[in-house]
Write a protein that holds these residues in place. Structure first.
Motif, PDB file in Angstrom:
ATOM      1  N   GLU A  88       2.815  -2.116  -2.822  1.00 36.82           N
ATOM      2  CA  GLU A  88       2.161  -2.617  -1.611  1.00 36.82           C
ATOM      3  C   GLU A  88       1.327  -3.876  -1.824  1.00 36.82           C
ATOM      4  O   GLU A  88       0.712  -4.375  -0.884  1.00 36.82           O
ATOM      5  N   THR A 135       9.972  -1.628   1.678  1.00 35.42           N
ATOM      6  CA  THR A 135       9.312  -0.780   2.662  1.00 35.42           C
ATOM      7  C   THR A 135       9.598  -1.310   4.066  1.00 35.42           C
ATOM      8  O   THR A 135       9.539  -2.522   4.282  1.00 35.42           O
ATOM      9  N   MET A 139       6.151   0.741   8.571  1.00 35.04           N
ATOM     10  CA  MET A 139       5.485   1.602   7.588  1.00 35.04           C
ATOM     11  C   MET A 139       4.427   0.812   6.810  1.00 35.04           C
ATOM     12  O   MET A 139       3.328   1.315   6.545  1.00 35.04           O
ATOM     13  N   TYR A 140       4.791  -0.419   6.437  1.00 36.03           N
ATOM     14  CA  TYR A 140       3.856  -1.250   5.675  1.00 36.03           C
ATOM     15  C   TYR A 140       2.580  -1.492   6.479  1.00 36.03           C
ATOM     16  O   TYR A 140       1.475  -1.470   5.938  1.00 36.03           O
ATOM     17  N   LEU A 142       1.442   0.345   9.317  1.00 38.70           N
ATOM     18  CA  LEU A 142       0.715   1.525   9.783  1.00 38.70           C
ATOM     19  C   LEU A 142       0.265   2.472   8.678  1.00 38.70           C
ATOM     20  O   LEU A 142      -0.822   3.036   8.742  1.00 38.70           O
ATOM     21  N   ILE A 143       1.087   2.645   7.655  1.00 39.21           N
ATOM     22  CA  ILE A 143       0.732   3.584   6.595  1.00 39.21           C
ATOM     23  C   ILE A 143      -0.017   2.902   5.452  1.00 39.21           C
ATOM     24  O   ILE A 143      -1.012   3.416   4.942  1.00 39.21           O
ATOM     25  N   PHE A 144       0.465   1.716   5.061  1.00 39.38           N
ATOM     26  CA  PHE A 144      -0.142   1.044   3.905  1.00 39.38           C
ATOM     27  C   PHE A 144      -1.143  -0.039   4.284  1.00 39.38           C
ATOM     28  O   PHE A 144      -1.651  -0.755   3.431  1.00 39.38           O
TER      29      PHE A 144
END
Length: 195
Positions: A88, A135, A139-140, A142-144
């Motif tokens: 990330e 990724t 996702m990158y 919202l999650i990371f």
């Protein structure tokens, strides 16, 4: 225009290397002067030593390679960073470049109050960051937490007063088709032909 490219990927056959080739091809078509700082090939040392930290406080880089990079950036009109996103974030060499080259007194300084920063890179009209990752974009974000946007774009370049910072994020590279990857490369070449 003079374009300074900061590149970080250790594998010559990587998709990042293909991106670098497309950027160069586009810039050559546009008649631009190209200066590539290939951190891996240059053997750049990313480690911030105690002496480097003292130099940071004194606002004068002491690492010879970092000082050379500073001077090369000071002669550029446009800055391009190309690197993969691993876990990330940027790889160690690119992080070390930010730590040891984007230096106070060299490429930015502090306002009189000490609460803000001003760019000393008035020559740089714009900056483009090109990254690859596997990724999905959503996702990158919202999650990371969109780490590159927060840490590099907002927390480094915009914080130090740089304007016109753009990020081209290529996501799901391994899962994408050969045709899609080739399309991205052509788009990048065309984009840089008209910088």
């Amino acid at each position: 225009m003079r374009i300074a490219i900061v590149f970080n990927h250790p594998y010559k056959g990587s998709y990042c290397s293909a991106i670098l080739d497309s950027v160069k091809s586009g810039l050559e078509k546009g008649g631009h002067e190209i200066d590539i700082m290939h951190l891996d090939n240059d053997g750049f040392n990313p480690v911030m030593t105690a002496d480097d930290l003292l130099a940071f406080r004194n606002k004068k880089a002491i690492d010879p390679q970092a000082s050379e990079y500073v001077q090369r950036i000071k002669t550029a009109d446009h800055l391009v960073l190309i690197f993969p996103i691993w876990w990330e974030l940027m790889p160690a060499l690119m992080k070390g470049f930010i730590d040891k080259v984007i230096f106070p007194g060299e490429l930015y300084d502090y306002t009189k109050s000490g609460l803000g920063m001003v760019s000393l890179m008035d020559n740089i009209k714009s900056t483009t960051i090109i990254t690859t990752m596997n990724t999905p974009s959503i996702m990158y974000k919202l999650i990371f937490g969109d780490a590159i946007k927060k840490a590099l774009i907002t927390g480094t370049f915009k914080k130090t007063g740089c304007k016109n910072v753009k990020w081209l994020s290529l996501n799901m590279v391994k899962a994408s088709s050969k045709a899609k990857r080739e399309k991205w490369l052509k788009q990048i070449e065309n984009r840089f032909a008209t910088v």
